[in-house]
Scaffold this motif. Structure first.
Motif, PDB file in Angstrom:
ATOM      1  N   THR A   1       0.839  -1.194   0.000  1.00  0.00           N
ATOM      2  CA  THR A   1       0.000   0.000   0.000  1.00  0.00           C
ATOM      3  C   THR A   1       0.882   1.256   0.000  1.00  0.00           C
ATOM      4  O   THR A   1       1.901   1.316   0.679  1.00  0.00           O
ATOM      5  CB  THR A   1      -0.933   0.027   1.217  1.00  0.00           C
ATOM      6  N   GLY A   2       0.477   2.196  -0.805  1.00  0.00           N
ATOM      7  CA  GLY A   2       1.245   3.446  -0.933  1.00  0.00           C
ATOM      8  C   GLY A   2       2.283   3.408  -2.030  1.00  0.00           C
ATOM      9  O   GLY A   2       2.924   4.427  -2.320  1.00  0.00           O
ATOM     10  N   THR A   3       2.465   2.228  -2.687  1.00  0.00           N
ATOM     11  CA  THR A   3       3.417   2.145  -3.798  1.00  0.00           C
ATOM     12  C   THR A   3       2.679   2.411  -5.113  1.00  0.00           C
ATOM     13  O   THR A   3       1.449   2.399  -5.190  1.00  0.00           O
ATOM     14  CB  THR A   3       4.084   0.748  -3.857  1.00  0.00           C
ATOM     15  N   VAL A   4       3.488   2.624  -6.175  1.00  0.00           N
ATOM     16  CA  VAL A   4       2.919   2.914  -7.501  1.00  0.00           C
ATOM     17  C   VAL A   4       2.788   1.605  -8.276  1.00  0.00           C
ATOM     18  O   VAL A   4       3.740   0.813  -8.341  1.00  0.00           O
ATOM     19  CB  VAL A   4       3.827   3.892  -8.275  1.00  0.00           C
ATOM     20  N   ALA A   5       1.609   1.368  -8.847  1.00  0.00           N
ATOM     21  CA  ALA A   5       1.374   0.147  -9.626  1.00  0.00           C
ATOM     22  C   ALA A   5       2.307   0.115 -10.823  1.00  0.00           C
ATOM     23  O   ALA A   5       2.419   1.095 -11.575  1.00  0.00           O
ATOM     24  CB  ALA A   5      -0.074   0.086 -10.078  1.00  0.00           C
ATOM     25  N   ILE A   6       3.013  -1.023 -11.013  1.00  0.00           N
ATOM     26  CA  ILE A   6       4.002  -1.122 -12.092  1.00  0.00           C
ATOM     27  C   ILE A   6       3.356  -1.448 -13.427  1.00  0.00           C
ATOM     28  O   ILE A   6       3.990  -1.348 -14.464  1.00  0.00           O
ATOM     29  CB  ILE A   6       5.078  -2.173 -11.761  1.00  0.00           C
ATOM     30  N   ARG A   7       2.063  -1.874 -13.388  1.00  0.00           N
ATOM     31  CA  ARG A   7       1.319  -2.187 -14.608  1.00  0.00           C
ATOM     32  C   ARG A   7      -0.157  -2.180 -14.292  1.00  0.00           C
ATOM     33  O   ARG A   7      -0.558  -1.982 -13.139  1.00  0.00           O
ATOM     34  CB  ARG A   7       1.744  -3.545 -15.168  1.00  0.00           C
TER      35      ARG A   7
END
Length: 355
Positions: A337-343
């Motif tokens: 949670t809080g990370t950027v989706a890589i795809r």
């Protein structure tokens, strides 16, 4: 004493056996005086104990005139199981063994690969046993308050197993204080000194009291009926168990009726070893048979709803489902949670993070 950090030994070697937490329970088959003064029966008792798989067989050493006055009456249980007309002195004297017989019994135990253990009841007997070369001593409940005698036994520097029947806690503490300057290899046994005891007289919780109060290895000397209370002492931390046994419960003598038969002794040892299998290791981790089950049944993070590439992942975007072991454990959901989706992730796609 419980606050003394230079306390008693945490593991003790008795013969070839290491005794302590994480080691197999040291099982003592207590022959006591069930030989009736007959050395042939003593040899037979050793055979029975060895065949049952006990670690040690224990006898008793005493010179009657050094143990008891001639006028002393029998204990109540002794009156029920022996001739009421004879004194305790007369009864005990018939059960003595000679020094040379201790030598024979010790040698026979060595041949049968079972440890020879014995209880001295008086100083002359202790001196004889030292000459015989006894490697460890069991002290009867009758001598727990006999501080001068305890000191002499402690000074042999041999491992010492101390029974505590009939005692108050302060008396047990006094005994340990007397022993401690001379000997740290001590195992303290909870015991109720009657033959047999009622179930409610076992008081196995005293084992916990001993561990917490004295920081000492503990065990249980069991006088309960049949296989009885001992099995329950093992998961409480008892590293030693002692149980009376006999050739035949109908033989004359004070202890036969409260003793295990040969077949019961064998079953007793078998059940103790089975309990040890159940108890296993104190380390919590998956056992080998759980590894594939873990992959099949434990869950990993998947998308709970569509997630676009570059989107900040929120709690609501995630759900845990069984994935066959693939993906990120929900234990680590805070790392996601809080990370950027890589795809882009569709519903039920297994969540991945950038490498």
């Amino acid at each position: 004493m419980g606050n003394d950090h230079t306390g008693f030994s945490k593991e003790i070697r008795i013969g070839e056996h290491r005794v302590g937490p994480g080691r197999p329970t040291f099982i003592i088959a207590e022959a006591g005086v069930n030989h009736g003064g007959d050395i042939r029966k003593a040899f037979e008792l050793i055979d029975i104990a060895a065949d049952a798989g006990a670690n040690a067989v224990k006898f008793q050493a005493f010179r009657t005139e050094h143990v008891i006055l001639k006028s002393v009456e029998k204990a109540p249980y002794q009156k029920q199981t022996t001739d009421k007309s004879e004194s305790q002195f007369e009864m005990i004297r018939k059960l003595e063994l000679k020094k040379e017989q201790y030598v024979e019994l010790k040698a026979y135990c060595a041949r049968k690969k079972i440890f020879f253990l014995i209880t001295p009841f008086d100083e002359p007997s202790l001196r004889e046993l030292e000459e015989v070369g006894v490697e460890a001593y069991k002290i009867s409940s009758t001598d727990t308050t006999n501080l001068p005698f305890l000191k002499k036994v402690a000074q042999t520097r041999k491992p010492l197993l101390l029974s505590t029947g009939m005692c108050y806690l302060n008396e047990v503490e006094a005994a340990l204080q007397e022993i401690k300057p001379w000997n740290r290899d001590v195992i303290l046994l909870q015991c109720t000194a009657n033959y047999p005891i009622l179930d409610e007289e076992a008081h196995l919780n005293v084992i916990t009291t001993f561990k917490e109060r004295f920081d000492v290895l503990v065990g249980y000397s069991d006088h309960s009926v049949g296989i009885g209370a001992s099995l329950y002492a093992v998961p409480m931390g008892a590293v030693v168990l002692e149980k009376h046994f006999t050739i035949d419960k109908n033989l004359p003598g004070p202890d036969h009726r409260a003793s295990l038969s040969p077949s019961e002794l064998k079953d007793f040892v078998k059940q103790v070893r089975h309990i040890e299998v159940y108890l296993g290791s104190p380390e919590k981790k998956p056992v080998p048979s759980e590894v594939h089950t873990r992959n099949s049944l434990q869950k990993c993070l998947v998308a709970a709803r569509p997630i676009k590439k570059g989107q900040i992942i929120a709690d609501a975007d995630l759900v845990a489902k069984r994935t066959g072991g693939k993906g990120i454990s929900p234990l680590k959901y805070r790392d996601v949670t809080g990370t950027v989706a890589i795809r882009d992730f569709a519903v039920n796609d297994i969540i991945e993070l950038s490498k």
